[in-house]
Design a protein around this motif. Structure first.
Motif, PDB file in Angstrom:
ATOM      1  N   LEU A 133       0.825  -1.202   0.000  1.00 45.31           N
ATOM      2  CA  LEU A 133       0.000   0.000   0.000  1.00 45.31           C
ATOM      3  C   LEU A 133       0.865   1.260   0.000  1.00 45.31           C
ATOM      4  N   GLU A 134       1.938   1.239   0.775  1.00 44.53           N
ATOM      5  CA  GLU A 134       2.827   2.394   0.820  1.00 44.53           C
ATOM      6  C   GLU A 134       3.464   2.632  -0.546  1.00 44.53           C
ATOM      7  N   TRP A 135       3.857   1.542  -1.204  1.00 48.05           N
ATOM      8  CA  TRP A 135       4.475   1.714  -2.512  1.00 48.05           C
ATOM      9  C   TRP A 135       3.464   2.112  -3.580  1.00 48.05           C
ATOM     10  N   ALA A 136       2.195   1.789  -3.383  1.00 43.71           N
ATOM     11  CA  ALA A 136       1.172   2.260  -4.317  1.00 43.71           C
ATOM     12  C   ALA A 136       1.099   3.788  -4.306  1.00 43.71           C
ATOM     13  N   ILE A 137       1.352   4.388  -3.144  1.00 47.31           N
ATOM     14  CA  ILE A 137       1.411   5.848  -3.034  1.00 47.31           C
ATOM     15  C   ILE A 137       2.768   6.366  -3.493  1.00 47.31           C
ATOM     16  N   ASN A 138       3.824   5.739  -3.016  1.00 40.58           N
ATOM     17  CA  ASN A 138       5.164   6.279  -3.219  1.00 40.58           C
ATOM     18  C   ASN A 138       5.686   6.110  -4.638  1.00 40.58           C
ATOM     19  N   SER A 139       5.278   5.053  -5.342  1.00 40.10           N
ATOM     20  CA  SER A 139       5.755   4.866  -6.714  1.00 40.10           C
ATOM     21  C   SER A 139       5.296   6.022  -7.596  1.00 40.10           C
ATOM     22  N   TYR A 140       4.085   6.486  -7.385  1.00 41.04           N
ATOM     23  CA  TYR A 140       3.562   7.631  -8.144  1.00 41.04           C
ATOM     24  C   TYR A 140       4.372   8.889  -7.838  1.00 41.04           C
ATOM     25  N   THR A 141       4.587   9.154  -6.541  1.00 39.11           N
ATOM     26  CA  THR A 141       5.328  10.344  -6.140  1.00 39.11           C
ATOM     27  C   THR A 141       6.765  10.297  -6.626  1.00 39.11           C
ATOM     28  N   LEU A 142       7.377   9.117  -6.572  1.00 40.07           N
ATOM     29  CA  LEU A 142       8.771   8.954  -6.968  1.00 40.07           C
ATOM     30  C   LEU A 142       8.978   9.327  -8.422  1.00 40.07           C
ATOM     31  N   VAL A 143       8.154   8.774  -9.307  1.00 46.62           N
ATOM     32  CA  VAL A 143       8.287   9.061 -10.735  1.00 46.62           C
ATOM     33  C   VAL A 143       7.882  10.502 -11.036  1.00 46.62           C
ATOM     34  N   PHE A 144       6.818  10.950 -10.407  1.00 46.16           N
ATOM     35  CA  PHE A 144       6.326  12.317 -10.603  1.00 46.16           C
ATOM     36  C   PHE A 144       7.421  13.329 -10.277  1.00 46.16           C
ATOM     37  N   ALA A 145       8.001  13.226  -9.087  1.00 43.48           N
ATOM     38  CA  ALA A 145       9.021  14.182  -8.659  1.00 43.48           C
ATOM     39  C   ALA A 145      10.281  14.076  -9.503  1.00 43.48           C
ATOM     40  N   GLY A 146      10.659  12.860  -9.881  1.00 45.66           N
ATOM     41  CA  GLY A 146      11.897  12.661 -10.611  1.00 45.66           C
ATOM     42  C   GLY A 146      11.879  13.193 -12.025  1.00 45.66           C
ATOM     43  N   LEU A 147      10.702  13.292 -12.642  1.00 48.39           N
ATOM     44  CA  LEU A 147      10.620  13.668 -14.052  1.00 48.39           C
ATOM     45  C   LEU A 147      10.049  15.059 -14.298  1.00 48.39           C
ATOM     46  N   LEU A 148       9.685  15.790 -13.243  1.00 47.60           N
ATOM     47  CA  LEU A 148       9.104  17.116 -13.436  1.00 47.60           C
ATOM     48  C   LEU A 148      10.056  18.060 -14.172  1.00 47.60           C
ATOM     49  N   PHE A 149      11.318  18.094 -13.768  1.00 50.74           N
ATOM     50  CA  PHE A 149      12.274  18.967 -14.433  1.00 50.74           C
ATOM     51  C   PHE A 149      12.398  18.610 -15.911  1.00 50.74           C
ATOM     52  N   THR A 150      12.477  17.315 -16.175  1.00 54.24           N
ATOM     53  CA  THR A 150      12.672  16.859 -17.543  1.00 54.24           C
ATOM     54  C   THR A 150      11.542  17.311 -18.451  1.00 54.24           C
ATOM     55  N   PHE A 151      10.305  17.096 -18.027  1.00 54.04           N
ATOM     56  CA  PHE A 151       9.179  17.448 -18.882  1.00 54.04           C
ATOM     57  C   PHE A 151       8.964  18.963 -18.930  1.00 54.04           C
ATOM     58  N   GLY A 152       9.350  19.689 -17.895  1.00 50.13           N
ATOM     59  CA  GLY A 152       9.299  21.142 -17.981  1.00 50.13           C
ATOM     60  C   GLY A 152      10.241  21.655 -19.054  1.00 50.13           C
TER      61      GLY A 152
END
Length: 582
Positions: free
Chosen positions: A71-90
């Protein structure tokens, strides 16, 4: 591009479109804002809608039988990828076109939401959620970038204020939407609702939103992009591992976290020296940007950590259904709706420093008030605290976001937007992981002495979380009533400790703002222009001033900031802005 009949104004009392903005685009700018908010809503809702569905997904009959770690990884996997790629897609949005990137991100997010809704195992759920983070990272930076390029600087604070209201409302109503869906449908419906949002938004964007990009993007900073991804992913992964393991000295925590920090240090060093950086770290020399980022980061650290464990307080300690638990966030949403649209006027009257610091102090007061909560406190007390916290967030987010976007040149708006969103996502993940770890350890210490009569396997299971404690108590029958009461009291004690730490964090944010964020006079001041960099007034005459942020558009025209203008507003802009419209 200029359109016949579109005149420029040198006076903010009559707002004119930017010199390179099509007249048709200018007339429908508020409709464009509505489309962007609609496209953003699905992304923001998904940050909190999952919390109320966790207990259902853990059910082996009604859900997937997911374990606590899954359950924790269901939340954290989204946040992990989201935060890691924000700069790239910006950065990519600035280069290939923000409209294109926004449509691609929404289509991906809708498709991956569909896959998540029909996951057949916890592992599939985790991977599908990570894919959703990929789509969300492509969407979030573009919305703020397009706002910065469509709206005149005098109107931009109001537009960003409305955008910030949408973010706050999405965070607040996520639990309500999740509770409503779970009351009538299966757990996957909390993700399936994203699909029509995304489909409608793609069509509206294609028809109404103009394309924009950096007309002189230079070369792609491959090293910087890869370093930002690797550094953020490793750091956030280490933070999440710390929360999962309940220890910050474990090799699985220190290794990724220290490695991520080392890569990010290299990223900062490299970006300060490369000709075409993905993030111009020299912008942080501007006190307005750095203090605004600090305010956003610290308020989201305290807020997201508190909201995470308050959902367990409502459902596990107080016994509310997901719908009733989610309904309490209405107070948060209403307060944001009342305060955020008024923040721009308050900034004009009192200055950004006063408004942002006041908002942080309100959030601090709300977090401190959680000390009065126990297993039988009248629930209106929590609703009142939510309202105060929402009001504080409404005062912090718009001026801080505008503070960042006004410093970043318009042609680099994607990178500026990514910066604000990365600050929120990374600090939110940090808040959940750090405060969650503190909560878990305090809970174990408090509950441990009451478990001496249980066998070792049951004792270990009962201390992992309040949900697990209540599951063990349920198996003990009448004998488990005392264990359930001890678990509730222990959780409340741990929550009190953690909210005090959250309050200290947001108080630190207020002190940072009061110390370093410029006031009205500083924000509006002009300074002597160096040779060859004269600002152009609206009538074409040269002025010996440059903007306080020092950012000059690619064509050499600068923005003159009036002494009387509040932060984020300009008196005039030279001809030929940096945005390319298609």
């Amino acid at each position: 591009m200029d359109e016949p009949g579109v005149s420029r104004q040198a006076d903010n009392s009559s707002v004119a479109p930017l010199a390179d903005t099509d007249a048709k685009v200018y007339r429908r700018r508020w409709i464009i804002l509505g489309v962007l908010i609609t496209s953003l809503m699905a992304i923001v809702l998904d940050n909190t809608v999952l919390n109320v569905a966790l207990k259902t997904i853990a059910d082996p009959v009604a859900g997937l039988g997911a374990s606590q770690s899954q359950l924790e990884w269901a939340i954290n996997s989204y946040t992990l990828v989201f935060a890691g790629l924000l700069f790239t897609f910006g950065v990519l949005g600035d280069r290939i076109g923000r409209k294109r990137m926004l449509m691609l991100g929404l289509a991906s997010f809708g498709l991956f939401s569909l896959m998540t809704a029909y996951s057949h195992s916890p592992d599939q759920l985790v991977w599908a959620r990570a894919a959703m983070g990929l789509g969300a990272a492509a969407v979030m930076p573009q919305t703020l970038s397009i706002i910065s390029n469509v709206f005149d600087p005098a109107e931009r604070p109001r537009a960003i204020g409305i955008w910030a209201v949408a973010v706050g409302i999405g965070i607040a109503i996520g639990p309500i939407v999740g509770g409503l869906l779970l009351a009538h449908f299966w757990w996957g419906s909390v993700f399936l609702i994203n699909v029509p949002f995304c489909a409608a938004s793609v069509v509206a964007i294609a028809l109404l939103v103009p394309e924009s990009k950096n007309p002189s993007p230079g070369r792609i900073d491959y090293i910087g992009v890869l370093a930002s991804i690797a550094g953020l992913v490793l750091l956030v992964y280490g933070i999440i591992q710390g929360g999962d393991k309940g220890s910050w000295v474990h090799p699985d925590v220190l290794g990724p976290a220290l490695g991520g920090l080392a890569i990010l240090a290299f990223f900062v060093w490299y970006e300060a020296r490369v000709k075409y950086p993905s993030l111009d770290v020299r912008l942080f020399r501007d006190a307005r940007l750095s203090s605004a980022i600090g305010a956003l980061s610290l308020v989201f650290f305290g807020m997201m950590g508190a909201l995470f464990f308050l959902s367990f307080y409502l459902q596990s300690v107080r016994g509310y259904t997901p719908l009733k638990a989610g309904a309490f966030s209405l107070a948060f949403a209403v307060a944001q709706m009342l305060m955020a649209p008024r923040s721009a006027a308050l900034v004009r009257r009192f200055g950004a420093k006063f408004v942002v610091a006041s908002g942080l102090l309100l959030v601090t007061a709300a977090l401190v008030s959680y000390q009065v909560l126990n297993v039988a406190t009248p629930i209106w007390v929590l609703a009142a605290a939510f309202f105060v916290q929402g009001a504080g967030m409404g005062l912090v987010m718009p001026p801080s976001t505008e503070g960042v976007m006004s410093v970043v040149p318009r042609e680099r708006a994607g990178a500026g937007s990514a910066l604000t969103n990365t600050a929120r996502q990374v600090s939110g993940a940090l808040g959940v992981a750090v405060l969650g770890s503190i909560l878990a350890q305090a809970y174990r210490i408090q509950l441990g002495p009451h478990l001496s009569a249980l066998p070792a396997p049951a004792r270990n299971a009962a201390t992992s979380s309040i949900t697990a404690s209540q599951a063990v108590a349920a198996k003990l029958g009448p004998a488990g009533r005392d264990l359930s009461a001890f678990a509730d009291a222990s959780f409340v004690h741990a929550m009190h400790l953690t909210t005090l730490i959250s309050a200290a964090i947001t108080l630190l944010g207020a002190l940072i703002v009061m110390r370093w964020m410029p006031g009205r006079a500083v924000a509006g001041a002009t300074r002597q222009a160096p040779p060859g960099r004269r600002a152009m007034a609206g009538d074409g005459s040269a002025s010996e001033a440059v903007p306080v942020n020092g950012a000059v558009p690619a064509n050499g025209a600068a923005v003159l900031v009036s002494e009387a203008a509040p932060a984020g507003e300009v008196a005039a802009e030279g001809p030929g802005g940096p945005m390319a419209m298609e």
